[in-house]
Design an enzyme around this catalytic site. Structure first.
Site, PDB file in Angstrom:
ATOM      1  CE  LYS A 217       1.955  -0.417  -3.818  1.00 28.09           C
ATOM      2  NZ  LYS A 217       1.162   0.774  -3.730  1.00 28.09           N
TER       3      LYS A 217
HETATM    4  C1  LIG Z   1      -0.217   1.495  -3.441  1.00 23.67           C
HETATM    5  C2  LIG Z   1      -1.146   2.036  -4.438  1.00 23.67           C
HETATM    6  C3  LIG Z   1      -1.573   3.373  -4.418  1.00 23.67           C
HETATM    7  C4  LIG Z   1      -1.280   4.282  -3.284  1.00 23.67           C
HETATM    8  O1  LIG Z   1       0.072   4.438  -3.032  1.00 23.67           O
HETATM    9  P1  LIG Z   1       0.519   5.152  -1.667  1.00 23.67           P
HETATM   10  O2  LIG Z   1       1.941   5.529  -1.940  1.00 23.67           O
HETATM   11  O3  LIG Z   1       0.378   4.135  -0.586  1.00 23.67           O
HETATM   12  O4  LIG Z   1      -0.343   6.328  -1.471  1.00 23.67           O
HETATM   13  C5  LIG Z   1      -2.356   3.822  -5.452  1.00 23.67           C
HETATM   14  N1  LIG Z   1      -2.743   3.027  -6.454  1.00 23.67           N
HETATM   15  C6  LIG Z   1      -2.372   1.737  -6.500  1.00 23.67           C
HETATM   16  C7  LIG Z   1      -2.814   0.902  -7.661  1.00 23.67           C
HETATM   17  C8  LIG Z   1      -1.580   1.196  -5.486  1.00 23.67           C
HETATM   18  O5  LIG Z   1      -1.252  -0.093  -5.511  1.00 23.67           O
END
Ligand SMILES: *Cc1c(COP(=O)(O)O)cnc(C)c1O
Length: 389
Positions: free
Chosen positions: A186
């Site tokens: 992210k």
């Molecule tokens: C990465 C992601 C999540 C989950 O995030 P985590 O921190 O890994 O639990 C949820 N929704 C979307 C759209 C994502 O890309």
């Protein structure tokens, strides 16, 4: 061909974060504590929300947000089929029923008209997903939510630093929460981690309690000199708290977020420029005037009708040239569990299916050099030219 493998994503962690993690490890306080509180405060100031609650993933954050607002058995929650499965899984683990509404084939975001069609007397919430970092049409979604008295939980895992009509994603409002992810792919990371931003005081209080076993607030420091040994359990909670080890990384990362996002935007602009007239690839739609895309991923569609190869074959050919790609995402309703459980089937969400067959994420991360970017462009163009129909 490149000598070294270029991954589709790689986090940028600066030396100060490494020093801060070391200091945290030496401090004797590793879990939720002063650093987590500091990170929450910074995040709250960054987004402009009244509360920011740090958790150990966005998945945990989505789950808790649903619980804190009382979503559960018998309730329906509407979301996008073009998302990571965490969005749907958390609805299921809250005890509610997921309902999908198809996307707009251009923005890849949930289409407000499609949300409206899926509303029943059981509908309690909408989870819009800001796909790739492009803000959803929040004015249309908020109008629908108001009309039907629905909660909005924004899945902003992709949208750290994005703005809708000049307003930061995460800036809260009534009956609303926004959840961010700090997974290493992210825009900023804490290793693993997440944040829930909201204005609702009652729900925020519940979130602090729910993230740590349901123990009364403040029990996190019960081992410290001034901590209280006694606590009450107000409700059954989960173990979703963020550690200070994670928070110190987040503090360092958040300071650099705007700089990171500026670099991401620069790379995306270069890709757009390079591919806008290239046969076989369809670049992301222009961003709505007034919005800021934060380019979590650069995910064009391959125009497979004009190519002799499939998207998966394209990804293999890129890999053979030492360039990583990723797939965001197969549509949620294409997975077997949901098909068996909710009766979803191929053909139910044609726009999501069209996209899921063609989409591919090219390398995009802040530490990519201009040479890396040009190599990706050259390689994509070569592969497409070679496999033109
Ligand atoms: C990465 C992601 C999540 C989950 O995030 P985590 O921190 O890994 O639990 C949820 N929704 C979307 C759209 C994502 O890309």
């Amino acid at each position: 061909m490149r000598k070294d493998f270029l991954p589709f994503s790689r986090p940028t962690v600066d030396e100060d974060a490494i020093a801060d993690v070391t200091a945290c490890l030496r401090s004797g306080w590793l879990t939720t504590g002063p650093k987590t509180i500091e990170f929450e405060k910074m995040f709250q100031e960054y987004t402009g929300s009244k509360y920011a609650v740090a958790v150990n993933s966005a998945t945990a954050g989505l789950h808790l947000a649903l619980l804190a607002f009382g979503i559960g058995k018998g309730d329906e929650v509407i979301t996008s089929p073009m998302t990571f499965v965490a969005t749907v899984n958390t609805i299921i683990f809250a005890g509610a029923t997921p309902v999908l509404a198809d996307i707009d084939q251009k923005t890849l975001n949930i289409l407000p008209q499609n949300i409206e069609k899926k509303i029943t007397p059981k509908t309690k919430a909408i989870i819009p997903v800001h796909f790739a970092g492009r803000p959803c049409d929040m004015s249309a979604i908020e109008t629908i939510a108001k009309k039907h008295n629905l909660l909005i939980i924004e899945d902003a895992a992709h949208a750290i630093g994005a703005k809708w009509q000049g307003k930061k994603i995460g800036l809260a409002g009534a009956k609303k929460a926004t959840v961010f992810s700090f997974h290493p792919t992210k825009n900023i990371t804490t290793g693993e981690g997440g944040m829930i931003c909201l204005d609702d005081e009652e729900a925020a209080e519940k979130l602090y309690i729910l993230r740590q076993h349901g123990m009364s607030k403040g029990a996190w420091n019960r081992y410290a000199a001034k901590g209280k040994a006694h606590y009450d359990v107000i409700m059954p909670g989960l173990k979703y708290n963020m550690m200070d080890i994670q928070a110190v990384i987040g503090i360092s990362q958040l300071k650099r977020l705007d700089k990171f996002n500026a670099r991401r935007a620069q790379i995306a602009a270069r890709y757009n420029e390079a591919f806008k007239n290239t046969a076989g690839i369809m670049i992301p739609a222009p961003v709505t005037q007034g919005d800021t895309h934060c380019w979590h991923i650069y995910s064009p569609l391959l125009d497979t009708d004009k190519l002799t190869i499939t998207r998966d074959e394209f990804m293999k050919l890129m890999g053979a040239q030492n360039i990583g790609t990723a797939l965001h995402y197969l549509a949620v309703h294409e997975f077997s569990y949901y098909q068996k459980t909710y009766g979803w089937k191929e053909g139910d969400f044609p726009a999501a299916e069209y996209v899921a067959k063609r989409i591919v994420s090219l390398p995009l991360f802040t530490a990519m050099t201009d040479e890396d970017v040009e190599e990706v462009i050259l390689t994509v163009k070569e592969i497409l030219a070679k496999h033109k129909k």
